[in-house]
Scaffold this active site. Sequence first.
Site, mmCIF file in Angstrom:
data_model
loop_
_atom_site.group_PDB
_atom_site.id
_atom_site.type_symbol
_atom_site.label_atom_id
_atom_site.label_comp_id
_atom_site.label_asym_id
_atom_site.label_seq_id
_atom_site.Cartn_x
_atom_site.Cartn_y
_atom_site.Cartn_z
ATOM 1 N N ASP A 72 7.527 23.490 8.203
ATOM 2 C CA ASP A 72 6.070 23.511 8.203
ATOM 3 C C ASP A 72 5.593 22.463 7.188
ATOM 4 O OD1 ASP A 72 3.443 24.441 8.695
ATOM 5 O OD2 ASP A 72 3.564 25.702 6.903
ATOM 6 N N ASP A 105 1.803 22.153 5.359
ATOM 7 C CA ASP A 105 0.944 22.608 4.265
ATOM 8 C C ASP A 105 1.522 23.857 3.595
ATOM 9 O OD1 ASP A 105 -0.873 20.589 4.952
ATOM 10 O OD2 ASP A 105 -1.834 21.872 6.442
ATOM 11 N N ASN A 149 0.561 23.204 12.427
ATOM 12 C CA ASN A 149 -0.741 23.460 13.037
ATOM 13 C C ASN A 149 -1.817 22.739 12.227
ATOM 14 O OD1 ASN A 149 0.520 25.216 14.816
ATOM 15 N ND2 ASN A 149 -0.210 27.082 13.834
ATOM 16 N N ARG A 197 0.674 25.665 19.566
ATOM 17 C CA ARG A 197 0.174 26.251 18.319
ATOM 18 C C ARG A 197 1.082 27.395 17.882
ATOM 19 N NH1 ARG A 197 -4.205 26.829 14.960
ATOM 20 N NH2 ARG A 197 -4.764 28.944 14.353
#
Length: 444
Positions: A255, A257, A306, A366
Amino acid sequence: MTRQDWNRDPAADTQVVVLMGGLGTRLGLTDRPKAMADINGRPFFDYELMLLKRWGFWRFLFLVGHQADQIEEYYGDGSGQGLEIRYSRDGRTQLGTGGALKKAEAMLDEHFILLYGDSFMDMDYRELVYRSRLEREAGKAGVMAVLKNEGRYDTSNVIFRDGTLFLYDKAERSADMQYIDYGVSMLSKEVLAGIEPGKPCDLSEVLTALSKAGKLAGQEVCKRFYEIGSPASRDEFAAYAKQRFCRANRALFLDRDGVINEFCFHEETEQLDSPFTKEEFRYREDVISTLKAVSDMGYLLFIVTNQPAAAKGKVSLKALYDLNTWMARDLQEKGIRVEASSLCPHHPAGDRRTQAPFLIRRCGCRKPKAGLITDILKIYNIDMEHSWMAGDSYTDVLAGKRAGLKTALLGEYKCDVCHRLEGNRPDRVLKDIRELEGILREDT
C-alpha cells in the site's frame, strides 16, 4: 460486437490501433514480418498484446503491409481470445506510418490509441485514456507517452518540462531534448486532416506540427521500452522476457499512504489525507532502506493504492497521476526499482465537485477488491507461495488474501480492523515496515 461488464473500466472499450508494417530487414527476417519475430517460441507482438489485454482492451485495428497474410492467419478475427481484430492493408505501395493511418480513416474511432507492433511498452494505459479525456477539454488533439531518456535508448526528441510537452521533433534535435517518444499515443481523428490520401507520409511529421501548434500533450512514463530493431536489441528483450514471463519471481505488493509515505494535514478540510503534491510527500522512516534491502533480496516491488481524491473533488486527476509518476521516478533515482505503481482513482459515490465524473463508478480495482493485484498477476510470473501484500488497513489484507498472497498488517491490530477482516486474519502483524525485511528474509 458489444460488451457489458460493470466491473470493467469503460476505458477498456477504447479502440487500439497497431502499426504492424515493419519489414525486419536488420533482423534478417525474410520469412515473416517484424512483429512476428520469434521470441522464446512466441511472436514478439504476443507480449505487447498480453499487456493490452491486462488493461481490458478488446477492440483492435491492425495496420498491416509486409507479409500481412501471416499476421492475419495467426491472430484471425481475435474471437478465440475474446477480442475483436480488424485489418487495414497498405496495398502495393508502402504508405508509411501516417499514410497507413490515413488509409484506415474510415475504420477509426473519433479517439484511439496508436502504438507500434515492433515495440514492448509497459505503461499505465488507463491513465493515457483518462488523461486524454481531460486534455481534449483543454483543446488538445493528442497525448504522447514520453520517457526521460537522456540519450540512453535512442536519440532524445522531446522537450518536456513540468508536465508540459513543448516540442516533439525527430528531424531537428536540440540539447533541451531530454525525453523520447515512448511509442504510444492517444489521438483524435482530426490529426489526419492534413494527410493526402494514397501518399506516403511519416506520422512523426504530423505529430511535430501538432506539438508546435500547442495541441499535443504529454504523459511521462518511468519504465523503459524494448524494441527489436537489431539482433542485439532482440536478444536483450528475449532475455528480459524469459526472466519476467518464464521464471517465477517473488514479489512484494505495498500500500502507499501510511506505508510508503506519511499522511498530510490539509488546511482547507482540516483533515489528514493523502498528499496531493510532491511538496507534501514525505517518506516514512526506514522506507528507503527497507525497500532497497527487499529489492536486493530479489523481490519485485509493486505499489497498489486507492486514490479517490479526484473522484471526491478534492484535487484534479492530473495532480494524482503526476504525483504517482514523480514518486516512481524519485524511487528509481534512489536506486529502487518499482515494477508498477498502480492506483485506483474511482469511488462509488464520489462528489458533485469532481472535475472527472467518469471516475464515479463501482470498479474491480478499489481495495478490498483484488483487481489492482490480479491485473498485475496477468502480466508477471509471480511465485505466489513466497509473495506478500503489506499494508496498514483491513482493505490491504482482504485484497491480498483474495489475490492469493501472504499478507502482513503494519501497525496496531485494532478491534475495528478485526471486525472488518471478516475472519481473514493476516499472516503476520508487524509494528512497522522495518520488521517486514526480516519476515521476507525468513521466507526466502
